[in-house]
Scaffold this motif. Structure first.
Motif, mmCIF file in Angstrom:
data_model
loop_
_atom_site.group_PDB
_atom_site.id
_atom_site.type_symbol
_atom_site.label_atom_id
_atom_site.label_comp_id
_atom_site.label_asym_id
_atom_site.label_seq_id
_atom_site.Cartn_x
_atom_site.Cartn_y
_atom_site.Cartn_z
ATOM 1 N N ALA A 691 0.946 -1.221 0.702
ATOM 2 C CA ALA A 691 -0.150 -0.254 -0.625
ATOM 3 C C ALA A 691 0.612 1.643 0.648
ATOM 4 C CB ALA A 691 -0.741 0.596 0.911
ATOM 5 N N LYS A 692 1.843 1.267 0.813
ATOM 6 C CA LYS A 692 2.669 2.226 1.078
ATOM 7 C C LYS A 692 3.125 2.569 -0.300
ATOM 8 C CE LYS A 692 3.914 2.274 5.554
ATOM 9 N NZ LYS A 692 5.310 2.269 6.670
ATOM 10 N N LEU A 693 4.163 1.796 -1.060
ATOM 11 C CA LEU A 693 4.476 2.072 -2.777
ATOM 12 C C LEU A 693 3.685 2.536 -3.673
ATOM 13 C CD1 LEU A 693 6.910 -1.558 -2.659
ATOM 14 C CD2 LEU A 693 7.057 1.520 -2.517
ATOM 15 N N GLU A 694 2.379 1.457 -3.527
ATOM 16 C CA GLU A 694 1.114 2.191 -4.102
ATOM 17 C C GLU A 694 1.219 3.487 -3.767
ATOM 18 O OE1 GLU A 694 -2.852 0.971 -6.569
ATOM 19 O OE2 GLU A 694 -2.115 0.132 -5.077
ATOM 20 N N ALA A 695 0.517 3.843 -2.838
ATOM 21 C CA ALA A 695 0.581 5.912 -2.726
ATOM 22 C C ALA A 695 2.216 6.350 -3.253
ATOM 23 C CB ALA A 695 0.368 5.155 -1.813
ATOM 24 N N HIS A 696 2.697 6.303 -2.759
ATOM 25 C CA HIS A 696 4.225 6.645 -3.060
ATOM 26 C C HIS A 696 3.962 7.177 -4.588
ATOM 27 C CE1 HIS A 696 8.216 8.649 -2.716
ATOM 28 N NE2 HIS A 696 8.235 7.926 -3.377
ATOM 29 N N ALA A 697 3.931 6.319 -5.803
ATOM 30 C CA ALA A 697 3.600 5.737 -6.765
ATOM 31 C C ALA A 697 3.048 6.368 -7.565
ATOM 32 C CB ALA A 697 4.090 4.415 -7.437
ATOM 33 N N ARG A 698 1.232 6.753 -6.682
ATOM 34 C CA ARG A 698 0.716 7.885 -7.871
ATOM 35 C C ARG A 698 0.801 9.490 -7.033
ATOM 36 N NH1 ARG A 698 -4.307 5.317 -8.574
ATOM 37 N NH2 ARG A 698 -4.391 3.130 -8.008
ATOM 38 N N GLU A 699 1.453 9.129 -5.704
ATOM 39 C CA GLU A 699 2.032 10.952 -5.511
ATOM 40 C C GLU A 699 2.989 11.340 -6.525
ATOM 41 O OE1 GLU A 699 3.137 13.227 -1.352
ATOM 42 O OE2 GLU A 699 2.938 11.187 -1.135
ATOM 43 N N HIS A 700 4.041 10.002 -6.743
ATOM 44 C CA HIS A 700 5.090 10.674 -7.768
ATOM 45 C C HIS A 700 5.290 9.985 -8.916
ATOM 46 C CE1 HIS A 700 6.643 11.002 -3.134
ATOM 47 N NE2 HIS A 700 7.310 12.046 -3.551
ATOM 48 N N ILE A 701 4.173 10.586 -9.922
ATOM 49 C CA ILE A 701 4.010 9.783 -10.800
ATOM 50 C C ILE A 701 4.134 9.961 -12.352
ATOM 51 C CG2 ILE A 701 1.467 10.688 -11.720
ATOM 52 C CD1 ILE A 701 2.809 6.909 -11.864
ATOM 53 N N GLU A 702 4.209 11.410 -11.699
ATOM 54 C CA GLU A 702 5.507 12.534 -12.277
ATOM 55 C C GLU A 702 7.119 12.595 -13.162
ATOM 56 O OE1 GLU A 702 3.719 16.396 -14.108
ATOM 57 O OE2 GLU A 702 1.852 15.255 -12.276
ATOM 58 N N GLN A 706 12.007 4.506 -9.705
ATOM 59 C CA GLN A 706 13.194 3.651 -9.120
ATOM 60 C C GLN A 706 13.034 2.418 -7.803
ATOM 61 O OE1 GLN A 706 14.635 2.552 -11.537
ATOM 62 N NE2 GLN A 706 13.972 3.892 -13.213
ATOM 63 N N ILE A 707 12.500 1.382 -8.015
ATOM 64 C CA ILE A 707 12.062 1.375 -6.846
ATOM 65 C C ILE A 707 13.351 1.047 -6.009
ATOM 66 C CG2 ILE A 707 13.262 -1.059 -7.514
ATOM 67 C CD1 ILE A 707 11.064 -3.115 -6.097
ATOM 68 N N GLU A 708 14.307 1.467 -6.169
ATOM 69 C CA GLU A 708 14.982 1.345 -5.262
ATOM 70 C C GLU A 708 15.540 2.931 -4.407
ATOM 71 O OE1 GLU A 708 15.893 0.277 -7.686
ATOM 72 O OE2 GLU A 708 16.627 -1.444 -7.855
ATOM 73 N N SER A 709 15.299 3.791 -5.083
ATOM 74 C CA SER A 709 15.004 5.355 -4.194
ATOM 75 C C SER A 709 13.908 5.017 -4.158
ATOM 76 C CB SER A 709 14.876 6.111 -5.770
ATOM 77 O OG SER A 709 14.212 6.026 -6.411
ATOM 78 N N CYS A 710 12.582 4.593 -4.456
ATOM 79 C CA CYS A 710 11.269 4.149 -3.711
ATOM 80 C C CYS A 710 11.351 3.686 -2.300
ATOM 81 C CB CYS A 710 10.285 4.353 -4.375
ATOM 82 S SG CYS A 710 10.054 5.127 -5.537
ATOM 83 N N CYS A 711 11.790 2.623 -2.237
ATOM 84 C CA CYS A 711 12.263 2.023 -0.699
ATOM 85 C C CYS A 711 12.725 2.177 -0.099
ATOM 86 C CB CYS A 711 13.012 0.218 -1.262
ATOM 87 S SG CYS A 711 11.706 -0.204 -2.232
ATOM 88 N N ILE A 716 11.807 0.748 3.259
ATOM 89 C CA ILE A 716 11.578 -0.788 3.104
ATOM 90 C C ILE A 716 12.848 -1.097 1.969
ATOM 91 C CG2 ILE A 716 9.439 -2.157 2.433
ATOM 92 C CD1 ILE A 716 7.563 0.200 2.282
ATOM 93 N N PRO A 717 13.045 -2.391 2.601
ATOM 94 C CA PRO A 717 14.036 -3.577 2.220
ATOM 95 C C PRO A 717 13.298 -3.562 0.205
ATOM 96 C CG PRO A 717 13.985 -4.449 4.159
ATOM 97 C CD PRO A 717 12.187 -3.007 3.657
#
Length: 796
Positions: A691-702, A706-711, A716-717
């Motif tokens: 849920a955190k990853l999806e919310a973060h991706a929606r917020e920064h979709i523009e 990259q999964i490493e920077s988001c984690c 999150i590992p």
């Protein structure tokens, strides 16, 4: 440089001709001259680069050829040595068995009453005839014996199986005289008598008496050496040699001349005198090379004979020589190819030089070098590169300073958690932590400091560092292992061995701990207590050894310290039965922690091994099971912080009354119960992470997601995030981002007046074509068509 100087000279003469013609040198002429000179310099640099490249290639090819030849020659020599070592051992064994057989027959002969009377000079003619028949039977039972004779030195009488020897026995008197000079009970004498080679095995009778006047002689036929050393098998490859105990050549069979064989015999004698053979290592051959010949020989055997074999290098190295020649031919072909490629790619190299210049000019602001302070272009760029190298050395020095602390942290992690995963041992090797996995044990050292001490915190830290350094130094001298600083004025160390037998490692550990304890007591201002664990061979139980050593060290609270407490000391209970309580607890908890029920169930195996054992009392077993259950639950509480799982009550545990009931309780109320709680926590964590990853991706979709920077931003590992998306969303991170971008693009097309190019740019696509292709693949229509349809639907 000569081509450059020549071209520059031509350009100078061109300018002088212009001056002599009366025409003035214009600025255009000067610029043309400078351009030509720069071209000359550039071509010179290309030529120099090409020349250096060819030289380096030539050196590499030569080194490769020689290296391959040396490696292959060394390998083949070792194989030849091993092969002929076996052959020489076989030859030695056959010859020694042959003479041992003669010795046994001689001992049987001297036990005959007639032989005893012969020694006492009391034998008559009838007894002499009996002895002659016995000698004839012995003669018939031994190969390569031309004659057997018994000679009485006091009466000068001789009886022999070959009558011709009775007439010419005086020829063997020099042989007997040489034998008497040896002062031995038996010997093999080989010498020239009247220009004829004579080989005789002589034995005194009786053997175990100081008074000997009778000698038994076996005349050996030279065909013996042809059989044992070979006549035709090795005549095309080498020669076999036998050297007696006096360094004389007994026999030689093969292709080499006597002069060459003589030089090898002298060399072998010198080597044997310089380095006497080890009696326990007489089966390993030695080698040397003489006159392009490879010679291998066995050290003198118990009778003093040496056996050798010689072979020409060209004979057994023909494959290596062939490989060397092929390599040289390939190297020449590569050299010619390199010449062609150097001419073709030289201008490409200079393009790379220009790109390097451009990069250095762009990024030189952070370095100390400046082109204005340099004498020329090369010096300026060299200064920049030197600055980069200097920074690299600084980084390396910093990493070297951090490496010991990193090794200590890794070693402490292995001690606390064990080394169950294969990556653990690889990590040890990667960081240079010495450890052998066949057998190991752990010991802990604690400073014996009083509660009220004059030592400051800095003094204690210095003492701890000195103790850890001393532990590592003592371990490095005697075996494999590492030492780390732990906590509460304690240090821990692991000692390991290649030998799976526990006895050798136990002795090494005892020597190391006693040496360490004695040295600290004599040279340090404090004493120490040492706790030693049992020896184990399963690396997954490394943490068990560590815990056991800590518990051994806690005994100082009763005995007062300054002692060594060993867990290997047997007691009555250990002698009765050894129950792996600690190992079971570690394996069960590891299975629970990894949520692997089968692995945890498998750890219960030692419970069923106690069945039908008469020396096991249930009270003893019950106390161990209660301790095991409490230990597993305590480890779980320390690992899964925040999980509320009621600990089993003691009354409940004491009501369990059989092995099967205990195994069922552990499976139901311990393993399944705790794993279920961990799985529930894991699923909750996966859902929250997804849920955190999806919310973060929606917020920064523009943004460029990259999964490493988001984690990293979410804490999150990466591996956990990938698992969460796979199990909760059924997609990878890139697939999730793609879905969100398609949704956002649809939303913009429906509610805003955006072009396809603008949407592609805002969604981080490199161009509109890539975005259109992806949108059509996912939606089924092109983005332009979707936008038109959405506007038409909106306008009614």
């Amino acid at each position: 440089m000569r081509p450059v100087l020549f071209c520059v000279g031509l350009e100078a003469r061109r300018l002088r001709r212009i001056m002599r013609s009366g025409r003035r040198i214009t600025k255009a002429d000067q610029e043309t001259s400078q351009t030509r000179r720069r071209g000359f310099r550039m071509r010179s640099k290309k030529l120099q680069t090409m020349t250096i490249t060819l030289i380096i290639i030539a050196l590499c090819i030569t080194c490769l050829s020689m290296f391959m030849y040396m490696i292959s020659a060394s390998s083949i020599k070792q194989e030849v040595r091993n092969a002929y070592n076996v052959s020489l051992l076989n030859t030695r064994e056959r010859i020694e068995n042959y003479f041992q057989n003669i010795n046994q027959l001689t001992l049987q002969f001297e036990t005959v009453p007639e032989a005893e009377r012969l020694v006492q000079d009391k034998v008559d003619q009838t007894e002499m005839a009996t002895l002659l028949k016995l000698m004839t039977r012995i003669h018939a039972s031994i190969d390569y014996v031309d004659n057997i004779a018994v000679y009485n030195a006091r009466t000068r009488e001789m009886i022999a199986t070959n009558g011709a020897m009775l007439v010419q026995y005086d020829q063997y008197e020099p042989v007997i005289a040489k034998f008497l000079q040896m002062n031995v009970s038996s010997a093999f004498v080989s010498m020239q008598v009247k220009e004829m080679p004579v080989s005789v095995f002589i034995r005194k009778l009786p053997v175990f008496s100081e008074r000997q006047t009778v000698y038994m002689l076996y005349h050996i036929n030279p065909a013996l050496y042809d059989t044992f050393l070979g006549t035709n098998t090795y005549n095309k490859s080498g020669s076999y040699l036998i050297i007696d105990e006096y360094g004389q050549l007994l026999a030689s069979r093969g292709v080499f001349e006597d002069a060459e064989v003589g030089r090898w015999v002298e060399r072998i004698n010198r080597d044997v005198e310089a380095a006497p053979a080890d009696p326990n290592n007489r089966n390993t051959s030695s080698v040397f090379t003489a006159d392009d010949t490879f010679v291998t020989y066995l050290p003198p055997s118990f009778n003093g004979w040496s056996y050798a074999f010689a072979i020409s290098n060209k004979t057994f190295l023909h494959k290596a020589i062939f490989l060397r020649d092929v390599t040289l031919k390939i190297s020449i072909a590569l050299f010619l190819a390199a010449v062609v490629l150097s001419f073709i790619s030289s201008h490409v190299l200079w393009r790379g030089w220009h790109r390097l210049k451009s990069w250095l000019d762009t990024n030189a602001a952070g370095f100390e070098a400046r082109q204005g302070s340099a004498r020329n272009e090369f010096d300026a760029y060299l200064s920049i590169v030197q600055s980069v190298v200097s920074q690299g050395k600084d980084w390396k020095r910093q990493s070297d300073e951090m490496l010991p602390e990193l090794k200590g942290a890794i070693g402490l992690s292995f001690l606390e958690n064990g080394a169950r995963a294969p990556e653990s041992l690889k990590k040890m090797k990667q960081y240079g932590i010495p450890f052998k996995e066949n057998a190991f044990c752990c010991f802990c050292v604690e400073l014996d400091l009083p509660q009220e001490s004059d030592y400051s915190a800095w003094d204690v830290a210095a003492l701890e560092y000195a103790v850890v350094s001393l532990m590592q130094e003592v371990i490095d001298e005697k075996g494999y292992g590492f030492a780390v600083n732990t906590w509460r004025s304690r240090a821990a160390a692991v000692i390991s061995s290649d030998d799976p037998a526990a006895g050798a490692l136990e002795e090494t550990t005892r020597h190391i701990t006693r040496t360490l304890h004695r040295f600290i007591e004599e040279h340090f201002p404090v004493t120490v207590s040492i706790g030693v664990s049992r020896i184990r061979s399963d690396v997954s139980h490394l943490n068990v050894c560590y815990s056991e050593a800590h518990e051994m060290l806690d005994r100082k609270l009763i005995s007062g310290g300054n002692q060594i407490y060993e867990a290997n000391v047997p007691d009555e209970e250990a002698e009765a039965i050894r129950f792996p309580l600690r190992e079971m607890g570690s394996d069960i908890f590891y299975g629970i922690r990894t949520r692997d029920r089968e692995l945890a169930y498998k750890a219960l195996g030692p419970i069923f091994e106690l069945k039908d054992k008469e020396n096991v009392h249930y009270k003893w077993f019950q106390s161990h099971m209660v301790e095991l259950a409490q230990s597993v639950y305590h480890q779980f509480y320390a690992y899964a912080k925040g999980l509320e799982v009621p600990e089993p009550k003691l009354d409940e545990l004491l009501q369990i009354s059989s092995l099967e009931a205990w195994a069922a309780w552990f499976k139901r109320d311990c393993i399944d119960r705790l794993i279920s709680r961990l799985e529930e926590q894991h699923r909750t964590g996966l859902a929250a992470a997804a849920a955190k990853l999806e919310a973060h991706a929606r917020e920064h979709i523009e943004s460029d997601l990259q999964i490493e920077s988001c984690c990293k931003q979410l804490g999150i590992p990466v591996s956990f995030a990938k698992q969460a998306l796979k199990e909760e969303k059924g997609a990878t991170f890139n697939e999730l981002v793609l879905q969100l971008r398609i949704e956002r693009a649809k939303l913009w097309f429906e509610n805003e007046d955006c072009s396809v190019e603008e949407v592609a740019r805002r969604l981080q696509y490199s161009n509109a074509q890539n975005f259109s292709r992806m949108f059509k693949k996912e939606v089924g229509v092109a983005p332009g068509q979707y936008r038109s349809a959405a506007k038409a639907l909106k306008n009614g």
